[in-house]
Scaffold this active site. Structure first.
Site, mmCIF file in Angstrom:
data_model
loop_
_atom_site.group_PDB
_atom_site.id
_atom_site.type_symbol
_atom_site.label_atom_id
_atom_site.label_comp_id
_atom_site.label_asym_id
_atom_site.label_seq_id
_atom_site.Cartn_x
_atom_site.Cartn_y
_atom_site.Cartn_z
ATOM 1 N N GLY A 235 -0.251 5.631 -4.137
ATOM 2 C CA GLY A 235 -0.713 6.633 -5.074
ATOM 3 C C GLY A 235 -0.094 8.142 -3.776
ATOM 4 O O GLY A 235 0.195 9.034 -4.573
ATOM 5 N N ASP B 51 0.604 -1.125 0.420
ATOM 6 C CA ASP B 51 -0.121 0.086 -0.089
ATOM 7 C C ASP B 51 1.252 1.539 -0.172
ATOM 8 O O ASP B 51 1.779 1.647 0.349
ATOM 9 C CB ASP B 51 -0.919 -0.091 1.244
ATOM 10 C CG ASP B 51 -1.825 0.869 1.241
ATOM 11 O OD1 ASP B 51 -2.127 1.679 -0.123
ATOM 12 O OD2 ASP B 51 -2.670 1.482 2.464
ATOM 13 N N LEU C 176 10.221 -20.490 -4.375
ATOM 14 C CA LEU C 176 9.870 -19.681 -4.126
ATOM 15 C C LEU C 176 8.215 -20.018 -4.845
ATOM 16 O O LEU C 176 8.575 -19.640 -6.545
ATOM 17 C CB LEU C 176 10.058 -18.354 -4.057
ATOM 18 C CG LEU C 176 9.279 -17.334 -4.015
ATOM 19 C CD1 LEU C 176 9.023 -17.094 -1.963
ATOM 20 C CD2 LEU C 176 9.700 -15.715 -4.070
ATOM 21 N N HIS D 269 2.182 3.648 -8.809
ATOM 22 C CA HIS D 269 2.454 2.117 -9.264
ATOM 23 C C HIS D 269 3.445 1.615 -10.349
ATOM 24 O O HIS D 269 3.901 0.210 -9.797
ATOM 25 C CB HIS D 269 0.793 1.913 -10.015
ATOM 26 C CG HIS D 269 0.132 2.275 -9.317
ATOM 27 N ND1 HIS D 269 -0.303 1.468 -8.376
ATOM 28 C CD2 HIS D 269 -1.225 2.935 -9.788
ATOM 29 C CE1 HIS D 269 -1.398 2.310 -7.976
ATOM 30 N NE2 HIS D 269 -2.034 2.747 -8.729
HETATM 31 C C1 IPE Z 1 -5.889 -2.771 -0.249
HETATM 32 O O1 IPE Z 1 -5.140 -1.342 -0.473
HETATM 33 C C2 IPE Z 1 -5.677 -3.115 -1.625
HETATM 34 C C3 IPE Z 1 -4.131 -3.344 -2.465
HETATM 35 C C4 IPE Z 1 -2.908 -3.021 -1.411
HETATM 36 C C5 IPE Z 1 -4.147 -4.500 -3.300
HETATM 37 P P1 IPE Z 1 -6.507 -0.447 -0.158
HETATM 38 O O2 IPE Z 1 -5.504 0.999 -0.541
HETATM 39 O O3 IPE Z 1 -7.409 -0.447 -1.540
HETATM 40 O O4 IPE Z 1 -7.539 -0.218 0.729
HETATM 41 P P2 IPE Z 1 -8.269 0.868 1.873
HETATM 42 O O5 IPE Z 1 -8.943 1.614 0.494
HETATM 43 O O6 IPE Z 1 -6.570 1.762 1.896
HETATM 44 O O7 IPE Z 1 -8.820 0.204 2.707
HETATM 45 C C1 IPE Z 2 -1.234 0.783 -3.466
HETATM 46 O O1 IPE Z 2 -1.516 1.613 -3.177
HETATM 47 C C2 IPE Z 2 -1.980 -0.157 -4.995
HETATM 48 C C3 IPE Z 2 -3.746 -0.238 -5.372
HETATM 49 C C4 IPE Z 2 -4.556 -0.938 -4.379
HETATM 50 C C5 IPE Z 2 -2.949 -0.652 -6.295
HETATM 51 P P1 IPE Z 2 -1.963 2.879 -3.442
HETATM 52 O O2 IPE Z 2 -3.022 2.970 -5.147
HETATM 53 O O3 IPE Z 2 -3.383 2.100 -2.786
HETATM 54 O O4 IPE Z 2 -2.064 4.191 -2.613
HETATM 55 P P2 IPE Z 2 -1.986 5.383 -2.514
HETATM 56 O O5 IPE Z 2 -3.234 4.470 -0.486
HETATM 57 O O6 IPE Z 2 -3.311 5.485 -2.501
HETATM 58 O O7 IPE Z 2 -0.948 5.988 -1.577
HETATM 59 MG MG MG Z 3 -3.892 2.943 -0.597
#
Ligand code: IPE
Ligand code: IPE
Ligand code: MG
Length: 253
Positions: A25, A22, A133, A39
């Site tokens: 973004g 996570d 793995l 990403h």
């Molecule tokens: C969880 O992250 C899903 C992935 C990392 C693929 P999100 O960013 O979607 O989760 P929330 O919305 O913060 O709970």
């Molecule tokens: C995790 O990063 C990747 C996916 C969920 C695909 P995010 O895209 O959720 O990044 P943040 O949490 O908005 O920073």
């Molecule tokens: Mg996220």
């Protein structure tokens, strides 16, 4: 600077590590860039952590790459992520193979665009015989989707007369989950400072040790992984028992 790697007891590694990758973004936003930029950089972390797990001899690594809820993100981000997935798999499959890594996918594949599904199926085939793995990508995955799916399939077996209600036990349920071939994760890592599960492996994480770090996924590297494993190894896993009971069972008779 000595590496945290030296702190890790190689005989007590978690067999299965699951990661919620996570923060891509926010990492990008903090740099004044578009979310997709985050990403793209996240892929470098995936490469590094897969390599780190393979070097250590971890048996299973599950990476949460895309949740069923992530389909509701803006279309350009969803399309960007799908394209990134396909191009990454195409680029990496050879090196997965060379490193004896077997790819698996869990999630609702029917939701994926056909070109992504085809690319994935090819990569699954190419790496099928590998014995190192096990890299499990959770794609279009959510724990509630998986459980619902399992319940439907179990009900269908009962309806067909192939299964008796009285026979249903935890092994039956386990068998109908997408993860039936894998042990439960012992360590679950979430990056970027969020303290939640976000619909990841709801059943399988029952007794996992949870590790949260503020590091955003694109900055996460092997040293961060070693830190998480060292932390895991300092914990006492009691599985509902008392500390004294555990000590007794460890004392040689
Ligand atoms: C969880 O992250 C899903 C992935 C990392 C693929 P999100 O960013 O979607 O989760 P929330 O919305 O913060 O709970
Ligand atoms: C995790 O990063 C990747 C996916 C969920 C695909 P995010 O895209 O959720 O990044 P943040 O949490 O908005 O920073
Ligand atoms: Mg996220």
């Amino acid at each position: 600077m000595s590496s945290l790697l030296e702190k890790i007891d190689k005989n007590r590694l978690p067999k299965h590590i699951a990661i919620i990758m996570d923060g891509n973004g926010r990492w990008a936003k903090e740099k004044g860039e578009d979310r997709l930029f985050g990403h793209y950089h996240g892929v470098e972390s995936v490469r590094n952590i897969v390599e780190g797990c393979a070097e250590l001899g971890v048996g299973y690594l599950t990476l949460y790459a895309f949740s069923t809820e992530n389909w509701d993100r803006p279309e350009y981000e969803v399309v960007g992520l799908m394209e990134l997935l396909v191009s990454t798999i195409r680029k990496e499959v050879e090196s997965l193979n060379k490193n004896n890594i077997r790819l698996h996918v869990i999630g609702d594949m029917s939701m994926l665009p056909e070109y992504a599904r085809n690319e994935l199926n090819e990569a699954l085939d190419i790496t099928r015989e590998n014995t190192g793995l096990n890299l499990v990508m959770a794609l279009s995955y959510s724990g509630r989707w998986e459980l619902l799916n399992a319940v439907k399939n179990i009900a269908f077996e009962v309806k067909q007369g192939r299964l008796q209600v009285e026979q249903i036990n935890q092994d039956t349920l386990q068998h109908f989950l997408c993860t039936s071939d894998f042990p439960d994760p012992e360590l679950m890592i979430r990056t970027s400072g969020e303290y939640r599960i976000s619909n990841f492996l709801l059943y399988q994480l029952a007794y996992a040790e949870l590790y949260f770090t503020n590091v955003r996924w694109p900055d996460f590297r092997k040293e961060n992984l070693y830190e998480a494993i060292a932390d895991y190894q300092n914990r006492e896993r009691r599985f509902g028992k008392t500390s004294d009971q555990l000590e007794e069972s460890e004392t040689p008779v």
